[in-house]
Design an enzyme around this catalytic site. Structure first.
Site, PDB file in Angstrom:
ATOM      1  N   LEU A  50       0.906  -1.252  -0.104  1.00  8.63           N
ATOM      2  CA  LEU A  50       0.136  -0.048  -0.035  1.00  8.63           C
ATOM      3  C   LEU A  50       1.029   1.225  -0.145  1.00  8.63           C
ATOM      4  O   LEU A  50       1.704   1.657   0.750  1.00  8.63           O
ATOM      5  CB  LEU A  50      -0.775   0.190   1.011  1.00  8.63           C
ATOM      6  CG  LEU A  50      -1.855  -1.327   1.454  1.00  8.63           C
ATOM      7  CD1 LEU A  50      -2.623  -0.996   2.835  1.00  8.63           C
ATOM      8  CD2 LEU A  50      -2.840  -1.624   0.248  1.00  8.63           C
ATOM      9  N   ASN A  64      -1.734  -3.385  15.891  1.00 10.61           N
ATOM     10  CA  ASN A  64      -1.826  -3.937  14.338  1.00 10.61           C
ATOM     11  C   ASN A  64      -0.696  -3.353  13.803  1.00 10.61           C
ATOM     12  O   ASN A  64      -0.562  -1.973  13.654  1.00 10.61           O
ATOM     13  CB  ASN A  64      -3.014  -3.495  13.583  1.00 10.61           C
ATOM     14  CG  ASN A  64      -3.094  -3.643  12.236  1.00 10.61           C
ATOM     15  OD1 ASN A  64      -2.404  -4.698  11.754  1.00 10.61           O
ATOM     16  ND2 ASN A  64      -3.827  -2.861  11.491  1.00 10.61           N
ATOM     17  N   ASN A 123      55.533  12.523  -9.360  1.00 10.38           N
ATOM     18  CA  ASN A 123      55.195  13.512  -8.251  1.00 10.38           C
ATOM     19  C   ASN A 123      54.512  14.779  -8.866  1.00 10.38           C
ATOM     20  O   ASN A 123      55.037  15.358  -9.930  1.00 10.38           O
ATOM     21  CB  ASN A 123      56.633  13.942  -7.477  1.00 10.38           C
ATOM     22  CG  ASN A 123      56.106  14.640  -6.340  1.00 10.38           C
ATOM     23  OD1 ASN A 123      55.642  14.294  -5.113  1.00 10.38           O
ATOM     24  ND2 ASN A 123      56.270  15.984  -6.609  1.00 10.38           N
ATOM     25  N   LYS A 138      39.309  14.047 -10.613  1.00 12.77           N
ATOM     26  CA  LYS A 138      37.868  13.664 -11.458  1.00 12.77           C
ATOM     27  C   LYS A 138      38.308  12.618 -12.661  1.00 12.77           C
ATOM     28  O   LYS A 138      39.101  13.081 -13.615  1.00 12.77           O
ATOM     29  CB  LYS A 138      37.372  14.756 -11.961  1.00 12.77           C
ATOM     30  CG  LYS A 138      35.921  14.328 -12.497  1.00 12.77           C
ATOM     31  CD  LYS A 138      35.611  15.210 -13.777  1.00 12.77           C
ATOM     32  CE  LYS A 138      36.306  14.740 -15.128  1.00 12.77           C
ATOM     33  NZ  LYS A 138      35.923  15.091 -16.236  1.00 12.77           N
ATOM     34  N   ARG A 192       0.455  13.689   7.726  1.00 14.10           N
ATOM     35  CA  ARG A 192       0.962  14.049   8.823  1.00 14.10           C
ATOM     36  C   ARG A 192       2.405  14.502   8.524  1.00 14.10           C
ATOM     37  O   ARG A 192       3.091  15.049   9.579  1.00 14.10           O
ATOM     38  CB  ARG A 192       0.970  13.005  10.055  1.00 14.10           C
ATOM     39  CG  ARG A 192      -0.606  12.759  10.378  1.00 14.10           C
ATOM     40  CD  ARG A 192      -0.731  11.401  11.054  1.00 14.10           C
ATOM     41  NE  ARG A 192      -0.977  10.432  10.361  1.00 14.10           N
ATOM     42  CZ  ARG A 192      -1.372   9.116  10.692  1.00 14.10           C
ATOM     43  NH1 ARG A 192      -1.370   8.749  11.837  1.00 14.10           N
ATOM     44  NH2 ARG A 192      -1.710   8.403   9.484  1.00 14.10           N
ATOM     45  N   ALA A 250      -0.345   4.579  -1.712  1.00 15.31           N
ATOM     46  CA  ALA A 250      -1.003   5.410  -2.324  1.00 15.31           C
ATOM     47  C   ALA A 250      -1.282   6.685  -1.605  1.00 15.31           C
ATOM     48  O   ALA A 250      -1.699   8.042  -2.218  1.00 15.31           O
ATOM     49  CB  ALA A 250      -2.314   4.953  -3.063  1.00 15.31           C
TER      50      ALA A 250
END
Ligand code: UD1
Ligand code: MG
Length: 464
Positions: A16, A185, A394, A368, A23, A18
Protein backbone atom coordinates in the site's frame (compact mmCIF):
# COMPACT_ATOMS: atom_id res chain seq x y z
CA UNK A 1 -13.01 -24.84 1.30
CA UNK A 2 -10.84 -24.84 -1.81
CA UNK A 3 -9.31 -28.05 -3.06
CA UNK A 4 -5.82 -26.58 -3.30
CA UNK A 5 -3.94 -27.25 -0.05
CA UNK A 6 -3.00 -23.83 1.31
CA UNK A 7 0.73 -24.54 1.51
CA UNK A 8 0.84 -25.14 -2.23
CA UNK A 9 -0.80 -21.86 -3.13
CA UNK A 10 1.34 -19.17 -4.71
CA UNK A 11 2.31 -16.13 -2.66
CA UNK A 12 1.36 -12.66 -3.90
CA UNK A 13 2.42 -9.42 -2.20
CA UNK A 14 0.43 -6.20 -2.18
CA UNK A 15 2.12 -3.00 -1.01
CA UNK A 16 0.00 0.00 0.00
CA UNK A 17 1.66 3.19 -1.17
CA UNK A 18 -1.03 5.55 -2.43
CA UNK A 19 -1.49 7.77 0.61
CA UNK A 20 -0.29 11.36 0.80
CA UNK A 21 0.81 11.15 4.41
CA UNK A 22 -0.87 14.31 5.69
CA UNK A 23 0.99 14.11 8.99
CA UNK A 24 4.35 14.49 7.19
CA UNK A 25 3.32 18.06 6.28
CA UNK A 26 5.09 17.67 2.98
CA UNK A 27 4.55 18.28 -0.72
CA UNK A 28 6.09 14.87 -1.30
CA UNK A 29 4.17 11.58 -0.98
CA UNK A 30 5.13 9.86 2.26
CA UNK A 31 6.61 6.69 0.75
CA UNK A 32 9.09 8.85 -1.22
CA UNK A 33 10.67 10.26 1.92
CA UNK A 34 14.07 8.69 2.42
CA UNK A 35 15.66 6.53 5.05
CA UNK A 36 19.29 5.50 4.58
CA UNK A 37 19.33 7.45 1.31
CA UNK A 38 16.49 5.43 -0.28
CA UNK A 39 12.74 6.09 -0.42
CA UNK A 40 10.68 4.19 2.16
CA UNK A 41 8.97 2.29 -0.65
CA UNK A 42 12.33 0.92 -1.87
CA UNK A 43 13.00 -0.70 1.48
CA UNK A 44 9.62 -2.42 1.45
CA UNK A 45 10.01 -3.52 -2.19
CA UNK A 46 13.39 -5.08 -1.51
CA UNK A 47 12.04 -6.99 1.47
CA UNK A 48 9.04 -8.16 -0.57
CA UNK A 49 11.24 -9.37 -3.41
CA UNK A 50 13.40 -11.39 -1.03
CA UNK A 51 10.37 -13.60 -0.32
CA UNK A 52 10.30 -14.59 -4.01
CA UNK A 53 6.56 -14.08 -4.47
CA UNK A 54 4.76 -14.85 -7.69
CA UNK A 55 4.02 -11.15 -8.22
CA UNK A 56 4.29 -7.87 -6.30
CA UNK A 57 1.38 -5.44 -6.63
CA UNK A 58 1.96 -1.83 -5.62
CA UNK A 59 -1.03 0.46 -5.04
CA UNK A 60 -0.08 3.98 -6.15
CA UNK A 61 -1.99 7.26 -6.01
CA UNK A 62 -0.31 10.42 -4.74
CA UNK A 63 2.64 11.22 -7.01
CA UNK A 64 2.08 7.88 -8.67
CA UNK A 65 4.67 8.48 -11.38
CA UNK A 66 7.42 9.21 -8.89
CA UNK A 67 6.43 6.25 -6.73
CA UNK A 68 6.45 3.99 -9.83
CA UNK A 69 9.95 5.23 -10.65
CA UNK A 70 11.19 4.53 -7.12
CA UNK A 71 9.70 1.01 -7.27
CA UNK A 72 11.30 0.30 -10.66
CA UNK A 73 14.65 1.38 -9.24
CA UNK A 74 14.34 -1.56 -6.91
CA UNK A 75 12.31 -4.16 -8.84
CA UNK A 76 12.34 -5.51 -12.35
CA UNK A 77 9.38 -4.51 -14.49
CA UNK A 78 8.41 -8.18 -14.81
CA UNK A 79 8.18 -8.58 -11.01
CA UNK A 80 5.68 -5.80 -10.36
CA UNK A 81 2.16 -4.74 -11.30
CA UNK A 82 1.04 -1.21 -10.47
CA UNK A 83 -2.51 -0.62 -9.36
CA UNK A 84 -3.95 2.86 -9.28
CA UNK A 85 -6.12 4.03 -6.42
CA UNK A 86 -7.94 7.06 -7.84
CA UNK A 87 -9.01 8.68 -4.57
CA UNK A 88 -7.46 7.82 -1.23
CA UNK A 89 -10.50 6.52 0.59
CA UNK A 90 -8.65 4.32 3.06
CA UNK A 91 -6.55 1.16 3.25
CA UNK A 92 -9.56 -1.09 2.47
CA UNK A 93 -10.30 0.90 -0.66
CA UNK A 94 -6.60 0.75 -1.58
CA UNK A 95 -6.67 -3.05 -1.52
CA UNK A 96 -9.98 -3.03 -3.37
CA UNK A 97 -8.31 -1.16 -6.26
CA UNK A 98 -6.51 -4.41 -7.05
CA UNK A 99 -9.75 -6.36 -7.32
CA UNK A 100 -9.53 -6.95 -11.08
CA UNK A 101 -6.07 -8.52 -10.68
CA UNK A 102 -6.52 -10.46 -7.49
CA UNK A 103 -10.14 -11.24 -6.60
CA UNK A 104 -10.11 -14.62 -8.35
CA UNK A 105 -6.56 -15.62 -7.51
CA UNK A 106 -6.11 -18.85 -5.65
CA UNK A 107 -3.21 -17.44 -3.66
CA UNK A 108 -1.99 -16.26 -0.30
CA UNK A 109 -1.78 -12.48 -0.19
CA UNK A 110 0.78 -10.77 2.02
CA UNK A 111 -0.16 -7.12 2.53
CA UNK A 112 2.62 -4.69 3.43
CA UNK A 113 2.50 -0.99 4.21
CA UNK A 114 4.74 1.30 2.22
CA UNK A 115 5.42 3.24 5.41
CA UNK A 116 6.73 0.33 7.53
CA UNK A 117 10.28 -0.04 6.15
CA UNK A 118 12.20 -2.01 8.79
CA UNK A 119 10.22 -5.25 8.71
CA UNK A 120 12.57 -8.17 8.08
CA UNK A 121 12.06 -11.02 5.60
CA UNK A 122 12.53 -13.57 8.43
CA UNK A 123 9.61 -12.06 10.32
CA UNK A 124 7.37 -12.13 7.26
CA UNK A 125 8.37 -15.73 6.57
CA UNK A 126 7.28 -16.59 10.14
CA UNK A 127 3.95 -14.82 9.60
CA UNK A 128 3.32 -16.68 6.34
CA UNK A 129 4.28 -20.02 7.91
CA UNK A 130 1.85 -19.58 10.74
CA UNK A 131 -0.88 -18.38 8.37
CA UNK A 132 -0.55 -21.50 6.23
CA UNK A 133 -0.34 -23.95 9.08
CA UNK A 134 -3.02 -22.45 11.38
CA UNK A 135 -4.98 -25.38 12.87
CA UNK A 136 -3.62 -27.61 10.16
CA UNK A 137 -5.70 -25.97 7.40
CA UNK A 138 -4.49 -22.42 7.27
CA UNK A 139 -6.21 -19.21 8.34
CA UNK A 140 -8.39 -16.87 6.30
CA UNK A 141 -6.43 -13.98 7.76
CA UNK A 142 -3.39 -13.62 10.03
CA UNK A 143 -2.53 -10.26 11.56
CA UNK A 144 0.99 -9.27 12.57
CA UNK A 145 0.90 -7.59 15.99
CA UNK A 146 3.29 -6.37 18.68
CA UNK A 147 2.87 -5.08 22.21
CA UNK A 148 4.08 -1.50 22.60
CA UNK A 149 4.76 0.55 25.71
CA UNK A 150 3.24 3.50 23.88
CA UNK A 151 0.63 2.29 21.39
CA UNK A 152 -0.59 5.80 20.50
CA UNK A 153 -1.57 6.23 16.86
CA UNK A 154 -1.84 2.55 16.00
CA UNK A 155 -4.90 0.35 15.58
CA UNK A 156 -5.51 -1.71 18.76
CA UNK A 157 -6.09 -5.46 18.80
CA UNK A 158 -9.24 -6.33 20.73
CA UNK A 159 -9.30 -9.91 21.96
CA UNK A 160 -12.29 -11.71 23.40
CA UNK A 161 -12.62 -14.71 25.73
CA UNK A 162 -9.62 -17.01 25.63
CA UNK A 163 -7.60 -14.40 23.77
CA UNK A 164 -9.52 -15.01 20.54
CA UNK A 165 -9.28 -12.20 17.98
CA UNK A 166 -12.29 -9.94 17.99
CA UNK A 167 -11.50 -6.73 16.10
CA UNK A 168 -9.04 -4.00 15.25
CA UNK A 169 -10.04 -0.59 16.53
CA UNK A 170 -8.33 2.49 15.12
CA UNK A 171 -6.99 5.03 17.60
CA UNK A 172 -9.55 7.61 16.46
CA UNK A 173 -12.45 5.20 16.93
CA UNK A 174 -11.28 3.67 20.20
CA UNK A 175 -12.94 4.27 23.56
CA UNK A 176 -10.88 4.93 26.71
CA UNK A 177 -10.75 1.28 27.64
CA UNK A 178 -9.62 0.23 24.15
CA UNK A 179 -6.92 2.92 24.12
CA UNK A 180 -5.34 1.17 27.10
CA UNK A 181 -4.69 -1.91 24.93
CA UNK A 182 -1.00 -2.21 24.16
CA UNK A 183 -1.20 -4.84 21.45
CA UNK A 184 -1.28 -3.06 18.08
CA UNK A 185 -1.83 -3.87 14.43
CA UNK A 186 1.44 -3.59 12.48
CA UNK A 187 -0.44 -2.97 9.22
CA UNK A 188 0.97 -6.23 7.84
CA UNK A 189 -1.26 -9.23 7.17
CA UNK A 190 -1.69 -12.49 5.33
CA UNK A 191 -4.98 -13.26 3.66
CA UNK A 192 -6.58 -16.00 1.67
CA UNK A 193 -6.90 -13.81 -1.41
CA UNK A 194 -10.40 -14.85 -2.50
CA UNK A 195 -11.84 -14.59 1.03
CA UNK A 196 -10.28 -11.14 1.44
CA UNK A 197 -11.91 -9.75 -1.68
CA UNK A 198 -15.29 -11.20 -0.89
CA UNK A 199 -15.16 -9.76 2.66
CA UNK A 200 -14.02 -6.36 1.34
CA UNK A 201 -17.44 -5.96 -0.28
CA UNK A 202 -18.88 -5.64 3.21
CA UNK A 203 -16.52 -2.91 4.45
CA UNK A 204 -18.25 0.40 5.23
CA UNK A 205 -16.88 3.85 5.97
CA UNK A 206 -18.96 4.65 9.04
CA UNK A 207 -16.01 5.52 11.27
CA UNK A 208 -14.24 8.59 12.67
CA UNK A 209 -12.20 9.14 9.50
CA UNK A 210 -14.95 8.28 7.00
CA UNK A 211 -12.56 5.81 5.38
CA UNK A 212 -12.84 2.23 4.18
CA UNK A 213 -10.59 0.40 6.64
CA UNK A 214 -8.78 -2.78 5.68
CA UNK A 215 -8.72 -3.42 9.41
CA UNK A 216 -12.45 -4.23 9.32
CA UNK A 217 -11.87 -7.27 7.09
CA UNK A 218 -10.60 -9.70 9.76
CA UNK A 219 -13.71 -9.03 11.86
CA UNK A 220 -16.01 -9.59 8.85
CA UNK A 221 -14.20 -12.86 8.14
CA UNK A 222 -14.57 -13.93 11.75
CA UNK A 223 -18.30 -13.18 11.64
CA UNK A 224 -18.52 -15.33 8.52
CA UNK A 225 -17.05 -18.20 10.54
CA UNK A 226 -13.62 -18.08 8.94
CA UNK A 227 -10.49 -18.66 11.05
CA UNK A 228 -8.63 -15.43 11.88
CA UNK A 229 -5.24 -15.72 13.58
CA UNK A 230 -2.78 -13.38 15.25
CA UNK A 231 0.98 -13.57 14.86
CA UNK A 232 2.46 -11.68 17.77
CA UNK A 233 6.02 -10.64 17.14
CA UNK A 234 8.64 -9.77 19.78
CA UNK A 235 10.64 -7.04 18.02
CA UNK A 236 8.76 -3.80 18.36
CA UNK A 237 11.22 -1.74 16.33
CA UNK A 238 10.71 -3.63 13.08
CA UNK A 239 7.09 -2.64 12.82
CA UNK A 240 7.49 1.06 13.49
CA UNK A 241 5.55 3.03 10.92
CA UNK A 242 6.42 6.43 9.52
CA UNK A 243 3.55 8.88 9.82
CA UNK A 244 5.48 12.03 10.70
CA UNK A 245 9.03 13.35 10.42
CA UNK A 246 9.86 12.52 14.01
CA UNK A 247 9.14 8.85 13.26
CA UNK A 248 11.14 9.16 10.04
CA UNK A 249 14.20 10.20 12.04
CA UNK A 250 13.52 7.40 14.57
CA UNK A 251 13.55 4.86 11.74
CA UNK A 252 16.77 6.31 10.34
CA UNK A 253 18.39 5.94 13.76
CA UNK A 254 17.08 2.39 14.26
CA UNK A 255 18.29 1.23 10.87
CA UNK A 256 21.68 2.84 11.43
CA UNK A 257 22.02 1.21 14.81
CA UNK A 258 21.11 -2.16 13.32
CA UNK A 259 23.73 -1.73 10.56
CA UNK A 260 26.50 -0.44 12.82
CA UNK A 261 25.78 -3.12 15.44
CA UNK A 262 26.19 -5.81 12.78
CA UNK A 263 29.43 -4.26 11.52
CA UNK A 264 30.88 -4.12 15.04
CA UNK A 265 29.76 -7.54 16.26
CA UNK A 266 30.00 -9.66 13.10
CA UNK A 267 32.66 -7.86 11.06
CA UNK A 268 35.04 -6.39 13.66
CA UNK A 269 34.77 -2.73 12.70
CA UNK A 270 35.55 -0.10 15.36
CA UNK A 271 33.29 2.93 15.62
CA UNK A 272 34.73 5.62 17.87
CA UNK A 273 31.23 7.05 18.26
CA UNK A 274 28.50 4.86 16.74
CA UNK A 275 25.90 7.54 17.40
CA UNK A 276 27.40 9.90 14.82
CA UNK A 277 28.42 7.46 12.10
CA UNK A 278 26.02 7.24 9.14
CA UNK A 279 26.53 3.94 7.39
CA UNK A 280 24.45 2.56 4.53
CA UNK A 281 22.76 -0.77 5.08
CA UNK A 282 24.53 -2.06 1.96
CA UNK A 283 28.06 -0.93 2.83
CA UNK A 284 30.65 -3.62 3.54
CA UNK A 285 33.52 -2.76 5.88
CA UNK A 286 36.47 -4.99 6.82
CA UNK A 287 38.04 -6.09 10.07
CA UNK A 288 39.92 -3.63 12.27
CA UNK A 289 38.89 -0.63 10.23
CA UNK A 290 38.36 2.37 12.50
CA UNK A 291 35.61 4.86 11.76
CA UNK A 292 35.83 8.22 13.55
CA UNK A 293 32.84 10.40 14.49
CA UNK A 294 30.74 12.08 11.82
CA UNK A 295 31.66 9.82 8.95
CA UNK A 296 29.05 9.09 6.26
CA UNK A 297 29.29 5.98 4.11
CA UNK A 298 26.62 5.75 1.46
CA UNK A 299 25.38 3.27 -1.13
CA UNK A 300 27.14 0.04 -1.96
CA UNK A 301 30.53 1.17 -0.71
CA UNK A 302 33.11 -1.52 0.08
CA UNK A 303 35.96 -0.77 2.51
CA UNK A 304 38.78 -3.22 3.24
CA UNK A 305 40.54 -4.28 6.44
CA UNK A 306 42.58 -2.06 8.71
CA UNK A 307 41.55 1.28 7.24
CA UNK A 308 41.22 4.52 9.16
CA UNK A 309 38.47 6.94 8.16
CA UNK A 310 38.68 10.28 9.95
CA UNK A 311 35.91 12.70 10.86
CA UNK A 312 33.81 14.60 8.36
CA UNK A 313 34.50 12.27 5.45
CA UNK A 314 31.75 11.11 3.08
CA UNK A 315 32.24 8.07 0.87
CA UNK A 316 29.57 7.15 -1.69
CA UNK A 317 29.39 4.07 -3.94
CA UNK A 318 33.15 3.59 -3.84
CA UNK A 319 35.63 0.80 -3.34
CA UNK A 320 38.43 1.20 -0.81
CA UNK A 321 41.18 -1.39 -0.39
CA UNK A 322 42.87 -2.45 2.85
CA UNK A 323 45.22 -0.33 4.96
CA UNK A 324 43.93 2.94 3.49
CA UNK A 325 44.02 6.10 5.59
CA UNK A 326 41.49 8.77 4.74
CA UNK A 327 41.98 11.92 6.81
CA UNK A 328 39.35 14.43 7.81
CA UNK A 329 36.80 16.05 5.50
CA UNK A 330 37.26 14.14 2.27
CA UNK A 331 34.51 13.45 -0.31
CA UNK A 332 34.88 10.26 -2.33
CA UNK A 333 32.17 9.48 -4.89
CA UNK A 334 31.99 6.64 -7.44
CA UNK A 335 35.73 6.06 -7.12
CA UNK A 336 38.28 3.43 -6.23
CA UNK A 337 41.18 3.63 -3.79
CA UNK A 338 43.50 0.62 -3.74
CA UNK A 339 45.33 -0.69 -0.68
CA UNK A 340 47.78 1.37 1.42
CA UNK A 341 46.80 4.74 -0.09
CA UNK A 342 46.70 7.98 1.89
CA UNK A 343 44.03 10.56 1.21
CA UNK A 344 43.29 14.04 2.57
CA UNK A 345 42.59 15.97 4.59
CA UNK A 346 40.18 17.92 2.36
CA UNK A 347 40.53 15.82 -0.80
CA UNK A 348 37.82 15.26 -3.41
CA UNK A 349 37.65 12.15 -5.59
CA UNK A 350 34.80 11.80 -8.05
CA UNK A 351 33.65 10.49 -11.43
CA UNK A 352 35.47 7.15 -11.36
CA UNK A 353 38.77 8.41 -10.04
CA UNK A 354 41.20 5.60 -9.28
CA UNK A 355 44.14 5.71 -6.88
CA UNK A 356 46.47 2.76 -7.40
CA UNK A 357 48.13 1.05 -4.45
CA UNK A 358 50.29 3.17 -2.21
CA UNK A 359 49.50 6.44 -3.96
CA UNK A 360 48.85 9.64 -2.07
CA UNK A 361 46.49 12.56 -2.49
CA UNK A 362 46.88 15.43 -0.03
CA UNK A 363 44.95 18.52 1.01
CA UNK A 364 42.86 20.43 -1.51
CA UNK A 365 43.47 17.99 -4.34
CA UNK A 366 40.60 17.06 -6.66
CA UNK A 367 40.69 13.96 -8.84
CA UNK A 368 38.02 13.56 -11.51
CA UNK A 369 38.02 10.54 -13.84
CA UNK A 370 41.75 10.29 -13.22
CA UNK A 371 43.90 7.23 -12.71
CA UNK A 372 46.78 7.96 -10.32
CA UNK A 373 49.46 5.27 -10.61
CA UNK A 374 50.93 3.18 -7.86
CA UNK A 375 53.21 5.13 -5.51
CA UNK A 376 52.46 8.46 -7.21
CA UNK A 377 51.76 11.57 -5.16
CA UNK A 378 49.76 14.76 -5.50
CA UNK A 379 50.28 16.22 -2.07
CA UNK A 380 48.79 19.70 -2.26
CA UNK A 381 46.36 21.95 -4.13
CA UNK A 382 45.84 20.34 -7.52
CA UNK A 383 43.08 19.63 -10.05
CA UNK A 384 43.67 16.41 -11.96
CA UNK A 385 40.80 15.72 -14.37
CA UNK A 386 40.61 13.22 -17.25
CA UNK A 387 44.24 12.27 -16.63
CA UNK A 388 46.25 9.08 -16.48
CA UNK A 389 49.35 9.21 -14.33
CA UNK A 390 51.91 6.41 -14.23
CA UNK A 391 53.82 5.03 -11.26
CA UNK A 392 55.99 6.94 -8.77
CA UNK A 393 55.35 10.32 -10.33
CA UNK A 394 55.18 13.49 -8.27
CA UNK A 395 52.60 16.14 -9.01
CA UNK A 396 53.71 19.50 -7.55
CA UNK A 397 51.50 21.85 -5.57
CA UNK A 398 49.14 23.93 -7.69
CA UNK A 399 49.22 21.68 -10.76
CA UNK A 400 46.17 21.89 -12.99
CA UNK A 401 45.15 19.73 -15.93
CA UNK A 402 43.40 22.27 -18.16
CA UNK A 403 41.03 19.64 -19.54
CA UNK A 404 38.22 21.83 -20.84
CA UNK A 405 38.45 24.15 -23.83
CA UNK A 406 34.95 25.51 -23.32
CA UNK A 407 33.40 22.88 -25.58
CA UNK A 408 35.14 19.54 -25.11
CA UNK A 409 37.02 17.70 -22.40
CA UNK A 410 40.56 16.53 -23.29
CA UNK A 411 42.93 14.00 -21.78
CA UNK A 412 46.28 14.42 -20.08
CA UNK A 413 48.72 11.54 -20.10
CA UNK A 414 51.60 11.56 -17.61
CA UNK A 415 54.12 8.72 -17.53
CA UNK A 416 55.99 7.08 -14.66
CA UNK A 417 58.74 8.73 -12.57
CA UNK A 418 57.65 12.16 -13.82
CA UNK A 419 58.20 15.34 -11.80
CA UNK A 420 55.57 17.98 -12.46
CA UNK A 421 56.84 21.27 -10.97
CA UNK A 422 54.65 23.44 -8.76
CA UNK A 423 51.97 25.47 -10.51
CA UNK A 424 52.33 23.66 -13.85
CA UNK A 425 49.39 24.08 -16.26
CA UNK A 426 48.98 21.03 -18.48
CA UNK A 427 46.89 22.21 -21.43
CA UNK A 428 45.12 19.06 -22.66
CA UNK A 429 45.28 17.13 -24.87
CA UNK A 430 48.89 16.74 -23.85
CA UNK A 431 51.28 14.04 -22.72
CA UNK A 432 54.41 13.97 -20.58
CA UNK A 433 56.74 11.01 -21.14
CA UNK A 434 58.38 8.77 -18.53
CA UNK A 435 61.04 10.43 -16.41
CA UNK A 436 60.31 13.93 -17.78
CA UNK A 437 60.10 17.08 -15.64
CA UNK A 438 58.37 20.45 -15.85
CA UNK A 439 59.69 23.63 -14.23
CA UNK A 440 57.68 25.58 -11.67
CA UNK A 441 54.97 27.69 -13.30
CA UNK A 442 55.37 26.23 -16.78
CA UNK A 443 52.41 26.13 -19.17
CA UNK A 444 52.71 22.90 -21.13
CA UNK A 445 50.92 23.09 -24.48
CA UNK A 446 52.91 20.49 -26.44
CA UNK A 447 53.77 16.87 -25.69
CA UNK A 448 56.93 16.39 -23.61
CA UNK A 449 59.30 13.60 -24.64
CA UNK A 450 60.51 11.03 -22.10
CA UNK A 451 63.38 12.35 -19.99
CA UNK A 452 63.04 16.01 -21.15
CA UNK A 453 62.83 19.04 -18.88
CA UNK A 454 60.49 21.79 -20.08
CA UNK A 455 60.10 25.31 -18.60
CA UNK A 456 58.39 28.61 -19.28
CA UNK A 457 55.22 29.93 -20.91
CA UNK A 458 54.59 28.22 -23.22
CA UNK A 459 56.98 25.57 -21.98
CA UNK A 460 60.09 24.84 -24.12
CA UNK A 461 62.65 22.06 -23.85
CA UNK A 462 65.65 23.02 -21.68
CA UNK A 463 67.61 19.77 -21.84
CA UNK A 464 67.20 16.23 -23.07
C1 UD1 B 1 -2.74 1.76 9.56
C2 UD1 B 1 -3.78 0.81 10.17
C3 UD1 B 1 -3.52 0.71 11.67
C4 UD1 B 1 -2.11 0.24 11.92
C5 UD1 B 1 -1.09 1.11 11.20
C6 UD1 B 1 0.29 0.46 11.27
C7 UD1 B 1 -5.81 1.05 8.83
C8 UD1 B 1 -7.18 1.62 8.78
N1 UD1 B 1 -5.12 1.33 9.94
O1 UD1 B 1 -2.93 3.03 10.12
O2 UD1 B 1 -4.45 -0.19 12.27
O3 UD1 B 1 -1.84 0.22 13.32
O4 UD1 B 1 -1.43 1.25 9.81
O5 UD1 B 1 1.29 1.26 10.71
O6 UD1 B 1 -5.43 0.36 7.91
N2 UD1 B 1 -2.78 4.02 1.94
C9 UD1 B 1 -3.21 3.90 0.63
N3 UD1 B 1 -4.44 4.40 0.30
C10 UD1 B 1 -5.26 4.99 1.22
C11 UD1 B 1 -4.80 5.10 2.56
C12 UD1 B 1 -3.57 4.60 2.87
O7 UD1 B 1 -2.51 3.37 -0.22
O8 UD1 B 1 -6.36 5.40 0.82
C13 UD1 B 1 -1.44 3.49 2.29
C14 UD1 B 1 -0.50 4.56 2.81
O9 UD1 B 1 0.25 5.12 1.71
C15 UD1 B 1 0.39 3.80 3.77
C16 UD1 B 1 -0.51 2.65 4.26
O10 UD1 B 1 -1.58 2.56 3.34
O11 UD1 B 1 1.52 3.25 3.13
C17 UD1 B 1 -1.06 2.89 5.66
O12 UD1 B 1 -1.81 4.10 5.67
P1 UD1 B 1 -1.74 5.13 6.87
O13 UD1 B 1 -2.61 6.27 6.55
O14 UD1 B 1 -0.35 5.40 7.25
O15 UD1 B 1 -2.46 4.27 8.02
P2 UD1 B 1 -2.21 4.39 9.58
O16 UD1 B 1 -3.00 5.52 10.11
O17 UD1 B 1 -0.78 4.35 9.88
MG1 MG C 1 0.91 4.60 8.72
Amino acid sequence: MDETPTEHRPLDVLILAAGLGTRMRSDQAKVLHEVDGRPLISHVCRTAASLAPEKIYVVVGHQGDEVRKAVLNELDESEVTFVEQKAQLGTGDAVNSAREYLADRDSTLLILSGDVPLIRPETLAGLIRQHLSHRGRGAASTILTVKLKDPAGYGRIVRGDGGIFESIVEQKDANDEQREIREINAGIYCFDTKLLFSALEGVKNDNAQGEYYLTDVPTLLRHAGEPVAIYQHGDTQEIEGVNNRLQLSDIERLLRRRTIGRLMLDYGVTFVDPRTAYISEFARIGRDTVIYPNVTIEGETVIGDGCVIRSGTRITNSKIGSGVEILDHCVVTDSEIEGECKVGPFAHLRGHAVMRSGSKVGNFVELKKTDLGSGSKANHLAYLGDATIGEKSNIGAGTITCNYDGVNKHKTQIGSNVKIGSDTMLVAPVSVGDGASTGAGSVVTKDVEAGDLVVGIPARVRKG
